[in-house]
Design a protein around this motif. Structure first.
Motif, PDB file in Angstrom:
ATOM      1  N   GLU A  58       0.834  -1.201   0.000  1.00 21.66           N
ATOM      2  CA  GLU A  58       0.000   0.000   0.000  1.00 21.66           C
ATOM      3  C   GLU A  58       0.870   1.251   0.000  1.00 21.66           C
ATOM      4  O   GLU A  58       0.571   2.231  -0.691  1.00 21.66           O
ATOM      5  N   GLN A  59       1.950   1.215   0.781  1.00 23.20           N
ATOM      6  CA  GLN A  59       2.855   2.356   0.811  1.00 23.20           C
ATOM      7  C   GLN A  59       3.480   2.594  -0.563  1.00 23.20           C
ATOM      8  O   GLN A  59       3.671   3.739  -0.982  1.00 23.20           O
ATOM      9  N   LYS A  60       3.787   1.511  -1.265  1.00 19.76           N
ATOM     10  CA  LYS A  60       4.335   1.655  -2.612  1.00 19.76           C
ATOM     11  C   LYS A  60       3.304   2.274  -3.554  1.00 19.76           C
ATOM     12  O   LYS A  60       3.645   3.078  -4.425  1.00 19.76           O
ATOM     13  N   LEU A  61       2.028   1.893  -3.354  1.00 22.18           N
ATOM     14  CA  LEU A  61       0.961   2.464  -4.173  1.00 22.18           C
ATOM     15  C   LEU A  61       0.832   3.958  -3.920  1.00 22.18           C
ATOM     16  O   LEU A  61       0.692   4.755  -4.854  1.00 22.18           O
ATOM     17  N   PHE A  62       0.881   4.352  -2.646  1.00 21.82           N
ATOM     18  CA  PHE A  62       0.809   5.775  -2.317  1.00 21.82           C
ATOM     19  C   PHE A  62       2.008   6.519  -2.907  1.00 21.82           C
ATOM     20  O   PHE A  62       1.871   7.641  -3.411  1.00 21.82           O
ATOM     21  N   ALA A  63       3.176   5.889  -2.834  1.00 20.50           N
ATOM     22  CA  ALA A  63       4.380   6.526  -3.368  1.00 20.50           C
ATOM     23  C   ALA A  63       4.261   6.747  -4.873  1.00 20.50           C
ATOM     24  O   ALA A  63       4.752   7.743  -5.416  1.00 20.50           O
ATOM     25  N   ALA A  64       3.581   5.817  -5.549  1.00 18.26           N
ATOM     26  CA  ALA A  64       3.431   5.931  -7.002  1.00 18.26           C
ATOM     27  C   ALA A  64       2.518   7.084  -7.396  1.00 18.26           C
ATOM     28  O   ALA A  64       2.590   7.585  -8.522  1.00 18.26           O
ATOM     29  N   THR A  65       1.643   7.519  -6.474  1.00 22.11           N
ATOM     30  CA  THR A  65       0.700   8.597  -6.797  1.00 22.11           C
ATOM     31  C   THR A  65       1.154   9.957  -6.264  1.00 22.11           C
ATOM     32  O   THR A  65       0.477  10.955  -6.499  1.00 22.11           O
ATOM     33  N   LYS A  66       2.288  10.005  -5.559  1.00 23.46           N
ATOM     34  CA  LYS A  66       2.662  11.247  -4.880  1.00 23.46           C
ATOM     35  C   LYS A  66       2.927  12.394  -5.844  1.00 23.46           C
ATOM     36  O   LYS A  66       2.728  13.562  -5.499  1.00 23.46           O
ATOM     37  N   ASP A  67       3.362  12.091  -7.058  1.00 17.63           N
ATOM     38  CA  ASP A  67       3.664  13.154  -8.016  1.00 17.63           C
ATOM     39  C   ASP A  67       2.499  13.456  -8.951  1.00 17.63           C
ATOM     40  O   ASP A  67       2.599  14.352  -9.799  1.00 17.63           O
ATOM     41  N   LEU A  68       1.392  12.718  -8.805  1.00 16.09           N
ATOM     42  CA  LEU A  68       0.223  12.980  -9.641  1.00 16.09           C
ATOM     43  C   LEU A  68      -0.531  14.189  -9.112  1.00 16.09           C
ATOM     44  O   LEU A  68      -0.483  14.492  -7.913  1.00 16.09           O
ATOM     45  N   THR A  78       8.374  12.380   0.447  1.00 14.12           N
ATOM     46  CA  THR A  78       7.840  11.021   0.308  1.00 14.12           C
ATOM     47  C   THR A  78       6.336  11.002   0.086  1.00 14.12           C
ATOM     48  O   THR A  78       5.806  10.059  -0.504  1.00 14.12           O
ATOM     49  N   THR A  79       5.621  12.041   0.558  1.00 17.34           N
ATOM     50  CA  THR A  79       4.163  12.059   0.411  1.00 17.34           C
ATOM     51  C   THR A  79       3.688  12.921  -0.745  1.00 17.34           C
ATOM     52  O   THR A  79       2.551  12.778  -1.197  1.00 17.34           O
ATOM     53  N   GLY A  80       4.530  13.848  -1.191  1.00 18.46           N
ATOM     54  CA  GLY A  80       4.105  14.761  -2.245  1.00 18.46           C
ATOM     55  C   GLY A  80       3.223  15.883  -1.741  1.00 18.46           C
ATOM     56  O   GLY A  80       2.512  16.524  -2.534  1.00 18.46           O
ATOM     57  N   ALA A  81       3.245  16.163  -0.438  1.00 22.79           N
ATOM     58  CA  ALA A  81       2.445  17.259   0.120  1.00 22.79           C
ATOM     59  C   ALA A  81       2.876  18.583  -0.502  1.00 22.79           C
ATOM     60  O   ALA A  81       4.048  18.787  -0.826  1.00 22.79           O
ATOM     61  N   SER A  82       1.910  19.494  -0.640  1.00 24.05           N
ATOM     62  CA  SER A  82       2.205  20.765  -1.305  1.00 24.05           C
ATOM     63  C   SER A  82       2.786  21.807  -0.360  1.00 24.05           C
ATOM     64  O   SER A  82       3.137  22.905  -0.798  1.00 24.05           O
ATOM     65  N   GLY A  83       2.895  21.489   0.905  1.00 22.53           N
ATOM     66  CA  GLY A  83       3.468  22.418   1.871  1.00 22.53           C
ATOM     67  C   GLY A  83       3.157  21.959   3.282  1.00 22.53           C
ATOM     68  O   GLY A  83       2.623  20.870   3.502  1.00 22.53           O
ATOM     69  N   VAL A  84       3.497  22.808   4.243  1.00 20.11           N
ATOM     70  CA  VAL A  84       3.227  22.516   5.652  1.00 20.11           C
ATOM     71  C   VAL A  84       2.106  23.432   6.112  1.00 20.11           C
ATOM     72  O   VAL A  84       2.279  24.651   6.183  1.00 20.11           O
ATOM     73  N   GLY A  85       0.955  22.848   6.395  1.00 17.61           N
ATOM     74  CA  GLY A  85      -0.190  23.645   6.821  1.00 17.61           C
ATOM     75  C   GLY A  85      -0.151  24.008   8.285  1.00 17.61           C
ATOM     76  O   GLY A  85      -0.834  24.936   8.723  1.00 17.61           O
ATOM     77  N   LEU A  86       0.658  23.268   9.059  1.00 18.29           N
ATOM     78  CA  LEU A  86       0.790  23.546  10.494  1.00 18.29           C
ATOM     79  C   LEU A  86       2.141  23.047  10.962  1.00 18.29           C
ATOM     80  O   LEU A  86       2.426  21.851  10.905  1.00 18.29           O
ATOM     81  N   TYR A  87       2.987  23.985  11.410  1.00 20.72           N
ATOM     82  CA  TYR A  87       4.242  23.606  12.055  1.00 20.72           C
ATOM     83  C   TYR A  87       4.129  24.016  13.518  1.00 20.72           C
ATOM     84  O   TYR A  87       4.089  25.196  13.849  1.00 20.72           O
ATOM     85  N   ARG A  88       4.060  23.009  14.396  1.00 21.90           N
ATOM     86  CA  ARG A  88       3.904  23.264  15.832  1.00 21.90           C
ATOM     87  C   ARG A  88       5.254  23.670  16.416  1.00 21.90           C
ATOM     88  O   ARG A  88       6.164  22.852  16.511  1.00 21.90           O
ATOM     89  N   THR A  89       5.363  24.893  16.860  1.00 22.34           N
ATOM     90  CA  THR A  89       6.653  25.384  17.354  1.00 22.34           C
ATOM     91  C   THR A  89       6.887  25.077  18.824  1.00 22.34           C
ATOM     92  O   THR A  89       8.009  25.227  19.313  1.00 22.34           O
ATOM     93  N   GLU A  90       5.848  24.636  19.545  1.00 24.42           N
ATOM     94  CA  GLU A  90       5.999  24.494  20.998  1.00 24.42           C
ATOM     95  C   GLU A  90       6.821  23.287  21.419  1.00 24.42           C
ATOM     96  O   GLU A  90       7.333  23.233  22.545  1.00 24.42           O
ATOM     97  N   PHE A  91       6.981  22.280  20.543  1.00 21.05           N
ATOM     98  CA  PHE A  91       7.689  21.077  20.963  1.00 21.05           C
ATOM     99  C   PHE A  91       9.123  21.385  21.383  1.00 21.05           C
ATOM    100  O   PHE A  91       9.653  20.790  22.316  1.00 21.05           O
TER     101      PHE A  91
END
Length: 753
Positions: free
Chosen positions: A428-438, A465-478
């Protein structure tokens, strides 16, 4: 009256010395236990002394006896709950009877030859809170056993538990349930999906006594006194705010611990054990085993909570005695972390890579520890009944975060079956990887931005690895939560610079500090609040401490020199709070310019909609903010008045209900042209994400593990057709829409599994 009665601690010490001699003798298990019952019977002036050990099937087998027929040894077995012996094991408490044959649970076994014996006293033999056997003494004539005799027999049972534990290591007791060895399957609730296998690592590991019998009771009592003083002083320091790390521990829990540490009956039980010849550690272990056993059998929730508190106190005291207080050992490779509950800072202390999964006896799916687990990409299960009493350190465990099951000590068949699941997950992870650039588009051509939620720099590796278009939330408190002191300006700047570098041109939305509630920084003392989730936290803390906010904003401005800077303020309740927070940002931008710094090329400031007050005023905030983000975790808990940290109500209400979806649609419609994103765990679930798209949301920010499944879903969805169906359901459907949405997905071949 026996030699150990009437407070005669000397008699107990004599017996314990004799038992110690037996422990060091070179003999097989049967001979050793035969000698032990003989010593107990003689010293306590009992006509009978018997040891019953629990077998793997739950029955109790007569293993050694002095006074009953020896022909009954290994022949007499009591089924679970059978007879007085079974009653002791079932209730996990001592039983003392002057006329045992008249008791309704009395079970006569002719092969034992116990006809002449009337008096009965039995105590459970406990190891790590589990009943591993029962120790019994009997007398020919009716008599009432005194309290100190019962305590003496409990003391002996503690030593006996250690003896049989050592014998078990030799394999001599392999057919008996001294330690949990049989395969078990626990069903809980999935807080983070995925599959993993590894060995159990106890978050609060047992500090096992290295010595059980003392040579100097006076010295042992002094050691106990010193440990109690350190324990109480440590709790007082925590309450006063003079603390190095709080993790997820609340002040309410600390106050409870502090009060319990003053409990006279608890301290008396500890002192009695030491006075009777146990080491301080062994005395605490005896009391802890009693607390664990009672907690396992307790039906009342309040009683279980109090026993849990007492067990935590026992653990703390043992760590002080052993000198391990405050230590945290590095996790071995392929560890499955096992805990009653855990806070986000505590989880982060383990680092990333070695922890493969997390199992909790309690926990909540929307807790920040669960959010951290998703960020780390590890499965997490919670609400696993009696988990800690069923797991030993080092046990092999397979965790199925998809079906919310944990397989303890799995057999070959289960391991083989789950191995195929691991292979399927890999496929399944390979399948997701195959669609990350679509392109992330629906069947009808609607573009949906899939964004990543992050809180650690290593999370940003998932952008590629996921093909996300950006970071919608970067939690700075950690960064603030895991540090012992306020991170310096250079350290903050370096972290934010690294995040922007790893994003490689993709937009990163930095959420300013969201401390408070269950997210506590050790160096920032907080006051006790009745409802910390709605208390002094997030932007409220930032506005009241402008120096702290400007310090962070200065680091963000420096890190974004020559680049886009997106800043988002959390838990804004009224528009004025956003204006005041933005003014702090403008001051830092002006300060940078006045000091000759390049500054960001563009700055966008947004607000998180988590308070219903701002949600109803979305049109106003949309006129001033560059973007908005709906924090569904907090917004839904306030909307339903259901604390997401309380397990009994955390899953009680559904975001896929008409009230919640109508509320979210109001926010989307009121925002006009201002971009609005859905941010939280709901965005990473295909069915919930489908509903958000149907409401008109085109920006979804989620944990890395959700991007592949959500992208696969939306690529199989006709967004316009589904939106019409959803609007119809909101007008005429009942309050619960989850099943209707599943039916739509099934009939229209939308992949939501």
């Amino acid at each position: 009256m026996s030699p150990v009665s009437s407070g005669n601690a000397g008699g107990s010490r004599v017996l314990l010395r004799r038992l110690r001699d037996v422990m060091v003798q070179d003999a097989d298990t049967q001979t050793r236990l035969d000698r032990i019952v003989a010593q107990i019977g003689t010293t306590m002036v009992a006509d009978v002394c018997s040891i019953y050990l629990r077998r793997s099937d739950g029955s109790l087998e007569l293993f050694a006896t002095e006074g009953l027929s020896r022909d009954a040894i290994h022949r007499t077995r009591m089924k679970a709950g059978e007879g007085l012996v079974g009653l002791v094991a079932e209730g996990v408490e001592p039983i003392s009877l002057a006329d045992a044959p008249k008791h309704p649970r009395f079970s006569y076994r002719p092969e034992t030859g116990e006809d002449p014996f009337q008096s009965f006293m039995g105590v459970p033999v406990l190891r790590s809170g589990r009943v591993v056997g029962v120790l019994v003494v009997q007398n020919r004539y009716a008599r009432t056993y005194e309290d100190d005799e019962i305590e003496a027999l409990q003391l002996i049972a503690t030593v006996l538990a250690e003896i049989v534990s050592v014998e078990d290591l030799t394999g001599a007791l392999s057919e008996f349930q001294i330690k949990p060895t049989t395969p078990e399957t626990l069903k809980g609730k999935a807080y983070s999906r995925g599959l993993a296998s590894g060995q159990a690592l106890l978050h609060d590991p047992d500090v096992e006594p290295t010595r059980y019998l003392s040579d100097d009771p006076v010295a042992e009592e002094q050691r106990l006194d010193e440990a109690l003083i350190k324990l109480r002083s440590g709790l007082e320091a925590l309450l006063a705010g003079d603390v190095q790390t709080l993790g997820g521990t609340s002040f309410e829990v600390l106050e409870t611990f502090h009060l319990l540490s003053q409990d006279r009956s608890w301290e008396r039980r500890l002192r009695d054990g030491v006075k009777n010849g146990l080491t301080a550690e062994a005395s605490v272990e005896q009391v802890r085993s009693e607390h664990r056993a009672r907690m396992t059998s307790a039906k009342d929730g309040y009683i279980r909570d109090r026993l849990h508190d007492l067990e935590e106190l026992d653990n703390r005291l043992l760590r002080y005695l052993s000198g391990e207080a405050g230590d945290r050992k590095e996790a071995p490779e392929n560890s499955i972390l096992v805990a009653r509950d855990i806070g986000p800072a505590e989880l982060l202390e383990y680092g990333r890579g070695r922890i493969k999964a997390i199992l909790l006896e309690e926990g909540s799916p929307s807790s920040h520890a669960a959010i951290v687990a998703k960020a780390m990409g590890v499965p997490m299960l919670g609400q696993l009944p009696n988990l800690l009493s069923r797991v030993e350190a080092g046990d092999m465990i397979i965790v199925d975060g998809n079906d919310a099951q944990a397989y303890l000590r799995p057999d070959r068949m289960v391991s083989a079956a789950l191995h195929s699941r691991f292979e399927a997950q890999s496929a399944e992870q390979k399948l997701f990887a195959a669609t990350k650039d679509l392109p992330s588009k629906t069947l009808d051509g609607q573009t949906i931005q899939l964004l990543l939620n992050a809180g650690l720099a290593i999370d940003l590796e998932q952008l590629e690895t996921t093909g996300a278009s950006g970071v919608g939330l970067y939690r700075t408190e950690f960064q603030f939560m895991i540090a012992d002191s306020l991170p310096r300006l250079d350290a903050q700047t370096a972290l934010y610079t690294e995040a922007l570098d790893l994003a490689n041109g993709r937009p990163v939305t930095f959420r300013t500090l969201d401390l408070g509630g269950d997210k506590v920084a050790a160096y920032m003392p907080t006051e006790r609040e009745e409802n910390p989730a709605m208390g002094w936290r997030a932007v409220r803390m930032g506005l009241d401490r402008p120096g702290l906010s400007r310090y962070q904003l200065r680091a963000l401005v420096r890190a974004a020199e020559g680049r886009l800077l997106r800043v988002m303020f959390p838990l804004v309740a009224v528009v004025d709070e956003f204006h005041r927070a933005r003014e702090l940002l403008e001051k830092e931008l002006a300060w940078a310019r006045s000091n000759g710094r390049l500054g960001p090329t563009r700055v966008e400031a947004g607000a998180m909609i988590e308070a219903p007050a701002l949600a109803w005023d979305t049109a106003s905030i949309a006129e001033h903010a560059d973007f908005l983000s709906i924090g569904t975790n907090d917004l839904m808990q306030f909307f339903f008045a259901a604390d997401r940290g309380t397990a009994k109500v955390a899953d009680r209400y559904d975001i896929l209900s008409r009230p919640a979806l109508t509320f979210l649609k109001h926010i989307r419609d009121s925002a006009g042209q201002t971009p609005v994103s859905i941010c939280g765990e709901h965005a990473g679930r295909p069915l919930e994400a489908m509903a958000m798209i149907g409401l008109g949301f085109t920006r979804l920010s989620m944990p890395a593990g959700g991007i592949g499944p959500v992208k696969r879903m939306l690529m199989s969805l006709d967004g316009e057709d589904f939106s019409r169906t959803l609007m119809s359901l909101l007008r005429i459907g009942d309050g619960h829409l989850r099943n209707a949405l599943k039916d739509y997905a099934k009939t229209h071949s939308v992949i939501v599994n």
